[in-house]
Design an enzyme around this catalytic site. Structure first.
Site, PDB file in Angstrom:
ATOM      1  N   GLU A  44       0.808  -1.214   0.000  1.00 50.31           N
ATOM      2  CA  GLU A  44       0.000   0.000   0.000  1.00 50.31           C
ATOM      3  C   GLU A  44       0.846   1.272   0.000  1.00 50.31           C
ATOM      4  O   GLU A  44       0.531   2.231  -0.709  1.00 50.31           O
ATOM      5  CB  GLU A  44      -0.935   0.005   1.210  1.00 50.31           C
ATOM      6  CG  GLU A  44      -2.097  -0.982   1.117  1.00 50.31           C
ATOM      7  CD  GLU A  44      -1.710  -2.408   1.462  1.00 50.31           C
ATOM      8  OE1 GLU A  44      -2.535  -3.317   1.278  1.00 50.31           O
ATOM      9  OE2 GLU A  44      -0.558  -2.614   1.935  1.00 50.31           O
TER      10      GLU A  44
ATOM     11  N   HIS B 289      -9.252  -5.189  11.677  1.00 52.18           N
ATOM     12  CA  HIS B 289      -9.887  -5.081  10.364  1.00 52.18           C
ATOM     13  C   HIS B 289     -11.296  -4.487  10.457  1.00 52.18           C
ATOM     14  O   HIS B 289     -12.110  -4.674   9.557  1.00 52.18           O
ATOM     15  CB  HIS B 289      -9.972  -6.459   9.690  1.00 52.18           C
ATOM     16  CG  HIS B 289      -8.662  -7.018   9.282  1.00 52.18           C
ATOM     17  ND1 HIS B 289      -7.727  -7.434  10.197  1.00 52.18           N
ATOM     18  CD2 HIS B 289      -8.111  -7.231   8.061  1.00 52.18           C
ATOM     19  CE1 HIS B 289      -6.659  -7.893   9.558  1.00 52.18           C
ATOM     20  NE2 HIS B 289      -6.871  -7.767   8.265  1.00 52.18           N
TER      21      HIS B 289
END
Length: 326
Positions: A60, A129
């Site tokens: 990322e 998450h």
């Protein structure tokens, strides 16, 4: 009007803008060959080819940095993160590069990027998450932050974000990709920074955004049976915030609840509460109340998830509290 899924609305927005402007391209993990982790980009590789729909490594920080450089050189990237929890790894590029580039370059470089992907809890995904990042990114000058709650808003706001010359953080929900709703036919753009009154009411203003708005509507249906009428305001844009729509509503209802799917400290609800006591104090007949996620990391257990999240009962209790009906 047509009825389409949330993911289809996002796809339409991206595809229409890519047809309109050859400088727009999509990049991210599994966006091309796999059609997107949540099938948002389904079919886009076939139409636009591998130079404009680009699969990236699981890195990322790296591909967010590529997007910043591309935007400084005349392109308009759309960066898809599989989840905003993974984008923590790219925070340096989002916060220290994209958000600050215009100021640090003395106005020479804009960064027209849309960073988008799934946000918030999506079931039993546990603590790392399941985080909601609206307040996190709204804290940063130079970024615009958007959280749509339905397919029509998703399409109209994403098109506006792609055309914007500033970096935009676009926070979706994994739980909403399959939601269906009416979307206007043809060219459809919603201006950034304009809230929407989703339900008119006279007794209490409820301010919210994102998928938790479903809880607001459920609570409104419970309360109307007791002749309590909620006015539900969907902020849609978290930075900049449309404070005026909220203040105007408070002048009518004189009471406010802020419903947010995130932790209470340094929240958007805290910001709204401050603004109302500063600019609508004389119109308030009760303290502003917040209904938030509990101040803990998310658990994996479904019963603990239910206990942590805002729910209808908590909203109803808060509304009755500001009406002094408890």
């Amino acid at each position: 009007m047509k009825v389409i899924q949330f993911r289809e609305a996002l796809r339409e927005a991206m595809s229409e803008e890519m047809r309109r402007d050859s400088s727009v391209f999509l990049m991210g993990e599994e966006v091309a060959e796999y059609n997107g982790a949540y099938k948002v980009s389904q079919g886009m590789l076939d139409e636009f080819g591998p130079k404009r729909v680009i699969d990236t490594p699981i890195a990322e920080l790296g591909f967010a940095g590529i997007a910043v450089g591309a935007s400084m050189n005349g392109l308009r990237p759309i960066v898809e993160f599989m989840t905003w929890n993974f984008a923590i790894l790219a925070a340096d590029q989002i916060i220290n590069s994209a958000a600050k580039m215009l100021q640090m370059s003395g106005g020479q470089y804009h960064c027209p990027i849309v960073f988008r992907g799934g946000n918030g809890q999506a079931g039993q995904l546990a603590a790392t998450h399941s985080q909601s990042f609206e307040a996190f990114y709204a804290h940063v000058p130079g970024l615009k932050v958007i959280t749509p709650s339905n397919p029509a808003d998703a399409k109209g706001l994403l098109k506006a974000a792609i055309r914007d010359n500033d970096p935009v953080v676009f926070l979706e929900s994994e739980k909403m990709y399959g939601d269906k709703g009416e979307v206007p036919e043809g060219e459809y753009i919603i201006p950034i920074g304009v809230a929407d009154i989703k339900r008119k009411g006279s007794d209490v203003t409820l301010v919210t955004f994102g998928k938790i708005i479903k809880v607001a509507h459920e609570a409104a249906e419970v309360l109307v049976k007791e002749n309590i009428h909620l006015e539900i305001i969907d902020l849609r844009t978290i930075r900049p915030i449309d404070y005026q729509t909220v203040v105007d509503s408070i002048k009518k209802t004189n009471r406010c609840i802020v419903l947010e799917e995130s932790w209470p400290l340094a929240s958007i609800a805290s910001e709204i509460s401050y603004h109302l006591q500063r600019y609508a104090f004389d119109y308030l007949d009760a303290p502003v109340m917040r209904v938030m996620q509990t101040d803990t990391p998310f658990a994996f257990s479904p019963t603990l998830i239910d206990a942590a999240l805002p729910n209808v009962d908590r909203v109803v209790a808060a509304v009755k509290s500001v009406l002094y009906r408890n």
